[in-house]
Scaffold this active site. Structure first.
Site, PDB file in Angstrom:
ATOM      1  N   ASN A  74       5.393  -4.707   9.067  1.00 58.02           N
ATOM      2  CA  ASN A  74       5.518  -5.441  10.186  1.00 58.02           C
ATOM      3  C   ASN A  74       6.675  -4.976  10.823  1.00 58.02           C
ATOM      4  O   ASN A  74       7.620  -4.233  10.318  1.00 58.02           O
ATOM      5  CB  ASN A  74       5.565  -6.765   9.886  1.00 58.02           C
ATOM      6  CG  ASN A  74       6.696  -7.261   9.121  1.00 58.02           C
ATOM      7  OD1 ASN A  74       7.905  -7.277   9.554  1.00 58.02           O
ATOM      8  ND2 ASN A  74       6.949  -7.212   7.915  1.00 58.02           N
ATOM      9  N   CYS A 106      -0.259  18.830  26.315  1.00 63.24           N
ATOM     10  CA  CYS A 106       0.614  19.801  26.090  1.00 63.24           C
ATOM     11  C   CYS A 106      -0.223  21.059  25.713  1.00 63.24           C
ATOM     12  O   CYS A 106      -1.247  21.092  25.962  1.00 63.24           O
ATOM     13  CB  CYS A 106       2.075  19.634  25.275  1.00 63.24           C
ATOM     14  SG  CYS A 106       1.500  19.115  23.766  1.00 63.24           S
ATOM     15  N   GLY A 113       0.791  -1.266  -0.008  1.00 62.89           N
ATOM     16  CA  GLY A 113       0.028   0.118  -0.260  1.00 62.89           C
ATOM     17  C   GLY A 113       0.800   1.383  -0.168  1.00 62.89           C
ATOM     18  O   GLY A 113       0.631   2.276  -0.681  1.00 62.89           O
ATOM     19  N   CYS A 143      -3.160  -3.325   9.205  1.00 65.18           N
ATOM     20  CA  CYS A 143      -4.139  -2.855   8.181  1.00 65.18           C
ATOM     21  C   CYS A 143      -5.314  -4.152   8.103  1.00 65.18           C
ATOM     22  O   CYS A 143      -6.266  -3.898   7.850  1.00 65.18           O
ATOM     23  CB  CYS A 143      -3.688  -2.774   6.819  1.00 65.18           C
ATOM     24  SG  CYS A 143      -2.721  -1.002   6.811  1.00 65.18           S
ATOM     25  N   ASN A 199      -5.151  -7.169  -2.024  1.00 65.88           N
ATOM     26  CA  ASN A 199      -4.366  -6.229  -1.828  1.00 65.88           C
ATOM     27  C   ASN A 199      -4.905  -5.011  -3.036  1.00 65.88           C
ATOM     28  O   ASN A 199      -4.313  -3.626  -2.669  1.00 65.88           O
ATOM     29  CB  ASN A 199      -2.940  -6.777  -2.453  1.00 65.88           C
ATOM     30  CG  ASN A 199      -2.355  -7.904  -1.964  1.00 65.88           C
ATOM     31  OD1 ASN A 199      -1.510  -8.405  -2.507  1.00 65.88           O
ATOM     32  ND2 ASN A 199      -2.338  -7.711  -0.559  1.00 65.88           N
TER      33      ASN A 199
END
Ligand SMILES: [Zn+2]
Length: 380
Positions: A134, A338, A44, A190, A73
């Site tokens: 990964n 913050c 991707g 994903c 995919n």
């Protein structure tokens, strides 16, 4: 000047529009043409990265990916198509890159990027782009690039959010930000979290732009961008080397690419995935006023704290957090804020890397708190 150190008329015509940009010109285009870039992962993120780098005239590209093209995919990995289903991704990607830049030399590494070939592989390239999904490969790429003194452009995407970082040798590395590889099951991928192809397109395109900037010498320090595609926001975090980094510090413990270091741990993961990385001020307010409220840590500087504060917050300025870890309880919910949410995100990720699983950033910081929750809190 030899013909090889000049652009051909064909190249000048092809890249005329980008050569007009400040900092490019003929010299910049030659730098791009002659750079050798290794792309880890043709998925991707690797799809837009590969396509835009080839289109920009980078003519020596390597692609490392051991997988084959699958039907699931295609909605995001736009370098592949129905006609290449079942083919090795390296071959499918090289076909697409060859169409967009016929002069490019594409080296295929279908064996993938592994501890036993990583050092040798990166030694053949000037820059590495990590488009993998990964942790094992991500940490291997980070380690190999520091040990091999190669710049690394990193990207990752989860749901509608992503990160793009460039790590220059000697200027801070991936492990300065995330020192320890988390357990694979502690963070959704994903495959189980879901992702839009267009989100990969945004993050991958940003990565390609970062590669080009590094190759053109437009980066002088490491940096990380945190991008929220749905909210339409991005933050840039300037990085510097952490003197206690296990990898790039002088006394760092990681000095080789020992395969055992990149094996996914089989330990049960803490409930990190159940605890969001970032929450809204409304959600923070609900938690802080509920039963068993989380600890709220303010990581701004004392002079900012003097201007305004959230009453229940504990002040631990960002640069003192590493030295004051012992003051922070480990297994209770923690919120970090913050001014606008940038520094606190960095601290949130730092604390998670140090074994605090239930830490979340308060999105928008005290500014959002003042606007949406408590107008009595002064803005600055
Ligand atoms: Zn480091």
């Amino acid at each position: 000047m030899s013909p090889k150190s000049r652009l051909s008329d064909h190249e000048r015509a092809l890249f005329a529009r980008q050569m007009r940009l400040p900092g490019v010109g003929e010299a910049g285009q030659l730098r791009l043409r002659d750079a050798k870039v290794l792309i880890l992962g043709a998925g991707g993120l690797g799809s837009p990265v590969g396509l835009y780098l080839a289109a920009a005239g980078i003519s020596q590209l390597g692609i490392a990916d051991p997988d084959k093209v699958e039907i699931s995919n295609l909605h995001r990995q736009i370098i592949h198509g129905f006609d290449t289903l079942g083919m090795p991704k390296t071959v499918s990607a090289a076909e697409a890159l060859g169409e967009i830049n016929p002069g490019a030399r594409i080296a295929l590494h279908p064996e993938g990027f592994k501890p036993d070939n990583a050092a040798e592989l990166i030694s053949r390239y000037d820059l590495v782009v990590d488009c993998t999904d990964n942790f094992a490969t991500r940490y291997l790429a980070a380690d190999a690039c520091v040990l091999g003194r190669r710049p690394l452009v990193h990207g990752s995407v989860l749901r509608q959010e992503g990160q793009v970082a460039s790590f220059l040798p000697g200027c801070g590395c991936y492990r300065c930000v995330y020192p320890v590889m988390p357990d694979a099951s502690s963070v959704p991928t994903c495959a189980d979290a879901g992702v839009f192809g267009a989100t990969c397109g945004v993050i991958g395109s940003w990565m390609a732009a970062e590669v080009i900037a590094v190759l053109l010498g437009q980066r002088t320090q490491s940096r990380m961008q945190v991008i929220d595609v749905e909210a339409g926001t991005s933050k840039v975090l300037r990085l510097s080397a952490d003197p206690s980094c296990p990898l790039c510090a002088h006394a760092g413990s990681i000095r080789d690419l020992d395969a055992a270091r990149y094996q996914a741990s089989s330990c049960p993961a803490p409930s990190m995935s159940e605890y969001p990385l970032e929450i809204t001020v409304e959600e923070a307010c609900r938690l802080l006023t509920g039963v068993n409220p989380p600890i709220l840590i303010d990581v701004r500087e004392p002079d900012e704290h003097a201007v305004c504060r959230i009453a229940v917050a504990r002040l631990i300025p960002m640069n003192t957090v590493p030295a004051r870890l012992a003051e922070i309880p480990q297994n209770v919910p923690i919120l970090v804020h913050c001014h606008h949410g940038g520094r606190s995100m960095k601290v949130t990720q730092f604390l998670r890397s140090k074994g605090f699983p239930q830490v979340a950033n308060v999105k928008g910081g005290i500014e959002a708190w003042s606007v949406k929750i408590d107008p009595q809190v002064p803005r600055y």
